[in-house]
Scaffold this active site. Sequence first.
Site: not given
Ligand code: OKP
Ligand code: ZN
Length: 341
Positions: A159, A195, A197, A284
Site C-alpha cells: 500500500h 493479497d 487488498h 488474507d
Molecule cells: C493491509 B494488507 C480492518 C480495517 C483494515 C486496513 C487494511 C490494510 C490491509 N477493520 N484496514 O493489504 O493486508
Molecule cells: Zn491485504
Amino acid sequence: MRIYATTAHHGHHSLELDQGELIQSWESPARADIVDAELAARGFADVRQPGDLDRALIEHVHASAYVDFLQTAHQRWVVDGNAGSCAMSNGWPARRMRHIRPEGIVAQLGYYSFAADCSIAANTWGAVVDAARSADAAAQYVAGGAGSAFARCRPPGHHASRDQFGGYCYLNNAAIAAERLRQSGAGRVAVLDVDYHHGNGTQDIFYHRGDVSFCSIHADPKVEFPYFLGHADEEGIAGGAGANLNLPLPHGTQSDEWFDALETSLQWIERRGAEAIVVSLGVDTFVDDPISQFRLGSQDFTRLGQRLATADRPMVFVMEGGYGAEPLGTNMVNVLDGFLS
Ligand code: OKP
Ligand code: ZN
C-alpha cells in the site's frame, strides 16, 4: 528456498483506527512469529540476515524527502511534546484542498499518509528498514540465478506509494525487489499481487513505467480498502500504458473464480514478457481471515504455489497480508511448499 528475515519487527506494533476505535493493529508481531515457526517446522532452514539498506535503490522507488520524513517522524513527534504515544495524523489533503507540504509534524503526517490505520512509533523505522532490506536481499539472491526466495517482511509494503504510507505499509518492499531485479539485469519484470487488498502503492510506483508490469487480484475497491484505487480501468499511462492490470472481485469470492483470475493474470504476465516475477504474497484471501471477505481454503494456497511454479520464472516472494492465528503460517508456507513441489 532461501528466506530473508530479521527480528527488528518486534519493536513495531502500530495503532489502527478500526470501526471507530483505536486498537493495536491486526498487523502484529505475532504474524511474523507464526510464519517463522511454520517455516522452521516444515524444514525451511536456509534463513539469512539481509545486507545493509541501499538508500540509492530506495530512492528509485520512493521520494527522498518521504524517506527522510519516515526516518525522523517519531523523533519530531516527541520533540513536539508527544513522548509516549505513536505519531498519527488527524487531517488529510482532500478534494479541492491544496497539496502544499505543511510544516508541523502532525500536518506532515497527513501529507505523507492516506489512512488512519498506521502509526509511527520509536521502533517503526527499524522494522520498516529491515523489511525493505529483506526484500532487496531476496531479489539479489534470485537475480544471481538462484531461482526463488522468500522475503518474510513485516510490516508489509504494497500500500506504500512513492510518497505516502497507509494500510500498515511504509516502504514498498515488493517494489524495491522489482527495482533491484531491473537493476540487476532483468529487462522486464512483473509484480503479481495476490493479497486480498489492492496494491495501490505498487501500482502508483510503476504506473508510468513499461519495464515493470503490475497485476493485482483483489477485493473490489468499491467495497474494500484501499477504497480509492484498484478499479479495472486503471491500465497505466505514458510509457506504462498497458502495463497495469487490475482484477477486482466481489466480497465472497470462492476458489474457482479466484483461480480464473490467476489464470488471466499469469497469461497477461507471459504476454508482457516478464523475465522475473515478484509475488506480493498476502494470504488474507483465506476464508477465516478476520478482516477479509474471500473464501480460499488452505489447500488453495498449495495450488497457488504449484501454479506459480509452472510460470517457470525466477521468483521473489514478498510477504504482505494475512491475519488471525495459526492458519496464517500454514497458508503462507503452503504457497512456498506448493511452489517447490
Ligand atoms: C493491509 B494488507 C480492518 C480495517 C483494515 C486496513 C487494511 C490494510 C490491509 N477493520 N484496514 O493489504 O493486508
Ligand atoms: Zn491485504
